[in-house]
Design a protein around this motif. Structure first.
Motif, PDB file in Angstrom:
ATOM      1  N   ARG A   1       1.023  -1.273  -0.094  1.00 49.71           N
ATOM      2  CA  ARG A   1       0.179   0.049   0.035  1.00 49.71           C
ATOM      3  C   ARG A   1       0.991   1.293  -0.026  1.00 49.71           C
ATOM      4  O   ARG A   1       1.778   1.398   0.650  1.00 49.71           O
ATOM      5  CB  ARG A   1      -0.949   0.080   1.355  1.00 49.71           C
ATOM      6  N   ASN A   2       0.533   2.117  -0.988  1.00 52.02           N
ATOM      7  CA  ASN A   2       1.413   3.491  -0.889  1.00 52.02           C
ATOM      8  C   ASN A   2       2.911   3.116  -1.316  1.00 52.02           C
ATOM      9  O   ASN A   2       3.770   3.754  -0.717  1.00 52.02           O
ATOM     10  CB  ASN A   2       1.125   4.328   0.177  1.00 52.02           C
ATOM     11  N   GLN A   3       3.145   1.973  -2.392  1.00 49.45           N
ATOM     12  CA  GLN A   3       4.663   1.775  -2.507  1.00 49.45           C
ATOM     13  C   GLN A   3       4.848   1.897  -3.911  1.00 49.45           C
ATOM     14  O   GLN A   3       4.082   1.321  -4.700  1.00 49.45           O
ATOM     15  CB  GLN A   3       4.705   0.230  -2.061  1.00 49.45           C
ATOM     16  N   PRO A   4       5.874   2.579  -4.230  1.00 53.44           N
ATOM     17  CA  PRO A   4       6.284   2.683  -5.584  1.00 53.44           C
ATOM     18  C   PRO A   4       6.614   1.454  -6.353  1.00 53.44           C
ATOM     19  O   PRO A   4       6.885   0.444  -5.606  1.00 53.44           O
ATOM     20  CB  PRO A   4       7.568   3.522  -5.509  1.00 53.44           C
ATOM     21  N   PHE A   5       6.139   1.286  -7.491  1.00 52.70           N
ATOM     22  CA  PHE A   5       6.413   0.084  -8.527  1.00 52.70           C
ATOM     23  C   PHE A   5       5.241  -0.929  -8.105  1.00 52.70           C
ATOM     24  O   PHE A   5       5.275  -2.039  -8.551  1.00 52.70           O
ATOM     25  CB  PHE A   5       7.704  -0.478  -8.322  1.00 52.70           C
ATOM     26  N   ILE A   6       4.645  -0.690  -7.130  1.00 53.71           N
ATOM     27  CA  ILE A   6       3.223  -1.515  -6.670  1.00 53.71           C
ATOM     28  C   ILE A   6       1.901  -0.889  -6.716  1.00 53.71           C
ATOM     29  O   ILE A   6       1.282  -0.689  -5.896  1.00 53.71           O
ATOM     30  CB  ILE A   6       3.573  -2.357  -5.232  1.00 53.71           C
ATOM     31  N   GLY A   7       1.767  -0.042  -7.732  1.00 52.77           N
ATOM     32  CA  GLY A   7       0.816   0.823  -7.920  1.00 52.77           C
ATOM     33  C   GLY A   7       0.701   2.018  -7.076  1.00 52.77           C
ATOM     34  O   GLY A   7      -0.625   2.474  -6.997  1.00 52.77           O
ATOM     35  N   GLY A   8       1.739   2.613  -6.318  1.00 49.80           N
ATOM     36  CA  GLY A   8       1.438   3.704  -5.495  1.00 49.80           C
ATOM     37  C   GLY A   8       2.776   4.488  -5.291  1.00 49.80           C
ATOM     38  O   GLY A   8       3.407   4.379  -5.996  1.00 49.80           O
ATOM     39  N   THR A   9       2.743   5.427  -4.366  1.00 51.52           N
ATOM     40  CA  THR A   9       3.744   6.252  -4.255  1.00 51.52           C
ATOM     41  C   THR A   9       3.726   6.641  -2.618  1.00 51.52           C
ATOM     42  O   THR A   9       2.881   6.352  -1.857  1.00 51.52           O
ATOM     43  CB  THR A   9       3.339   7.793  -4.891  1.00 51.52           C
ATOM     44  N   MET A  10       4.986   7.083  -2.291  1.00 50.45           N
ATOM     45  CA  MET A  10       4.914   7.118  -0.700  1.00 50.45           C
ATOM     46  C   MET A  10       4.229   8.277  -0.116  1.00 50.45           C
ATOM     47  O   MET A  10       4.078   8.086   1.079  1.00 50.45           O
ATOM     48  CB  MET A  10       6.654   7.520  -0.441  1.00 50.45           C
TER      49      MET A  10
END
Length: 438
Positions: free
Chosen positions: A411-420
Motif C-alpha cells: 500500500r502506497n508503495q512505488p512500483f506496486i501501484g502507489g507512491t510514498m
C-alpha cells in the motif's frame, strides 16, 4: 666258539662303536662352529646394509624436503604474482521480467506481460594490488552506472574504496531477500551508491567497521552535467516539492546532496558453529545545496540485526530519516529509474525479514531460498498514509540462471501501484524475474 672268544669279540665291537660315535660328534661340532661363523658374518653384513640404507633414506628425505621447500617457494612466488596482477574479468547478466498486477486492468486482461529488464556488464579484477570494480546497466529507457570504484588494501584487514561506491547504511549488502528490496530502497537508504571514499575494516575480533565520505551523488550533485537527473540506479534527493507540483513532476527547486558522512559498525556474536548474529548501528549526516548556497541538511540512523541460524536468516531493522529543508517543505523530490517521485521529508522506518535456504539436486537446480520480507514507513512529516510492503517468494539457483518468484502485497508503495505520499488501496503484483549470468 668258547665263552672267552665271545667275550673278546664283544669287547672289540664295543670299542669300534665308541670310536665311530666320537668321530661323528667332532664332525658335527665343527659344522656347528662353521655355521655360527657364517651366521655372524651374515649378521654383520645385514647391519652394514641397514646402516647404508639409513644413510640413503636420510639423504632421500633431505632431497624431498629441499624439493618441497623449493616448490613452496615457487608456489608462494606465483601466488604473490597472481595476487599482484590478476587482470580484469568481464561478466554480466541478461534479465527479463513477467508480471501480473492488480493496479493495471489492461495487464490483468492480458494475463500479465513479459518484458526485457536489463542487460548489464561487470568488470572486476586487480592490477598492481589495486582492485577495479564497475557495473553498467542498459535498460530500454536509460543507461546508468551502478558503481565504479578502485580499491586498495592499505593495511591488514583495512581496505579503501574510491569512486561511485556503496553508502554503508543498515543491514548489508541488502536489507531484503527479494527482487524489489525493502521500502527503504525507495527513499535512498538501501543499496545506495554515491561518489566518494569508503574505508572498510574487515571482520576481526568480531568487529566490522565501514566509514564513508561522499562529496555528492553519483551524477555530480545539483550542478552535475547529467542531462536527466532521473537517470540513475539508486534514489537520491533532487529537489524540494512545493504544494503546487505534481507527485511525479520534475522539481522546480533543485537540490543536491553534498559532503555526506556515513558510518556502520557491526559486532558478530558466535552462538555456535552454525549460528551467528550481527548486531549493528548506522549513522548518516550530510548537507543539501541548491546550486548557490546551502539549502538544508539531512540525516538518518538505524539499528539492525542479521542472524544466521543454520539454514535460517533473520533480519531486523529500525530507524528514522530527517531531511531538514530551509524552505520548511514537508516533502522532497527523489529520482531513479527515469522518473521523479515524492517522499515525506521525515519518517520512521522498520522491517522484518525471514528466509530459509534449501539445497537440492533437481536437475540443474541446486539451491532454493524461501523468504518473507516486510517493511513499512510511517509517522510521516506530511501526515500522509503509511507505506507498507510484504513480499512472499522463492529464489531459484540453476547453473548460470537465477530467478525470483515474488508475490507482492503493498500500500502506497512505488512500483506496486502507489507512491510514498499516496493514500491508495492495497495492491498486488505477481512477478517473475529471470536472469542469465555470465
Amino acid at each position: 666258539m668258547t665263552k672267552l672268544s665271545k667275550l673278546t669279540l664283544a669287547l672289540v665291537l664295543s670299542g669300534l662303536t665308541s670310536t665311530s660315535y666320537a668321530a661323528d660328534l667332532d664332525t658335527l661340532q665343527n659344522q656347528l662352529k662353521q655355521l655360527k661363523q657364517q651366521m655372524q658374518l651374515l649378521e654383520n653384513q645385514l647391519i652394514e646394509e641397514k646402516s647404508k640404507q639409513q644413510i640413503i633414506n636420510k639423504k632421500h628425505e633431505q632431497q624431498v624436503a629441499e624439493i618441497s621447500k623449493k616448490a613452496d617457494t615457487t608456489t608462494l612466488a606465483v601466488a604473490k604474482t597472481e595476487k599482484k596482477d590478476e587482470g580484469i574479468k568481464i561478466g554480466g547478466a541478461i534479465r527479463a521480467n513477467y508480471s501480473v498486477t492488480s493496479y493495471d486492468e489492461d495487464n490483468e486482461d492480458r494475463n500479465g506481460d513479459f518484458d526485457f529488464d536489463i542487460f548489464r556488464l561487470n568488470v572486476s579484477g586487480k592490477i598492481n594490488d589495486i582492485s577495479v570494480n564497475g557495473e553498467i546497466r542498459f535498460f530500454d529507457y536509460m543507461t546508468v552506472v551502478k558503481y565504479a570504484y578502485l580499491g586498495y588494501e592499505f593495511a591488514d584487514d583495512w581496505e579503501a574504496q574510491a569512486g561511485i561506491t556503496q553508502v554503508p547504511f543498515g543491514n548489508g549488502p541488502y536489507n531484503s531477500h527479494n527482487y524489489f528490496f525493502s521500502s527503504n530502497y525507495y527513499i535512498g537508504l538501501e543499496d545506495d551508491f554515491d561518489l566518494g571514499v569508503v574505508v572498510k575494516r574487515k571482520l576481526k575480533n568480531n568487529w566490522k567497521l565501514d566509514l564513508g565520505f561522499f562529496k555528492n551523488d553519483e551524477l555530480g550533485g545539483v550542478d552535475g552535467s547529467a542531462s536527466d537527473k532521473s537517470h540513475r540506479y539508486s534514489y537520491d534527493i533532487v529537489g524540494s516539492r512545493s504544494a503546487s507540483e505534481g507527485t511525479y513532476a520534475e522539481p522546480a527547486n533543485e537540490l543536491g546532496e553534498y559532503n555526506t558522512f556515513a558510518g556502520r559498525a557491526t559486532y558478530q556474536i558466535e552462538h555456535s558453529k552454525n549460528i551467528t548474529t550481527d548486531l549493528g548501528i548506522s549513522l548518516l549526516s550530510g548537507g543539501l545545496h541548491d546550486g548557490v548556497d546551502r539549502a538544508g541538511s539531512y540525516g538518518a540512523w538505524a539499528m539492525h540485526l542479521d542472524s544466521q541460524i543454520n539454514n535460517w536468516n533473520i533480519q531486523l531493522q529500525h530507524g528514522e530519516y530527517d531531511y531538514d529543508l530551509d524552505d520548511q517543505s514537508d516533502r522532497i523530490s527523489v529520482a531513479a529509474y527515469a522518473y521523479f517521485d515524492t517522499v515525506a521529508s521525515k519518517a520512521t522506518m522498520s522491517s522484518v525479514n525471514v528466509a530459509y535456504n534449501y539445497s537440492v539436486e533437481w536437475g540443474p537446480i541446486s539451491a532454493l531460498q524461501f523468504y518473507n520480507d516486510y517493511s513499512t514507513i510511517y509517522d510521516k512529516s506530511d501526515d500522509s498514509a503509511d507505506t507498507w510492503m510484504n513480499i512472499t517468494g522463492v529464489s531459484v539457483s540453476a547453473g548460470a540462471f537465477f530467478t525470483y518468484f515474488d508475490y507482492v502485497q503493498a500500500r502506497n508503495q512505488p512500483f506496486i501501484g502507489g507512491t510514498m505520499i499516496g493514500d491508495g488501496d492495497t495492491e498486488r503484483r505477481f512477478n517473475i524475474n529471470l536472469g542469465y549470468y555470465f
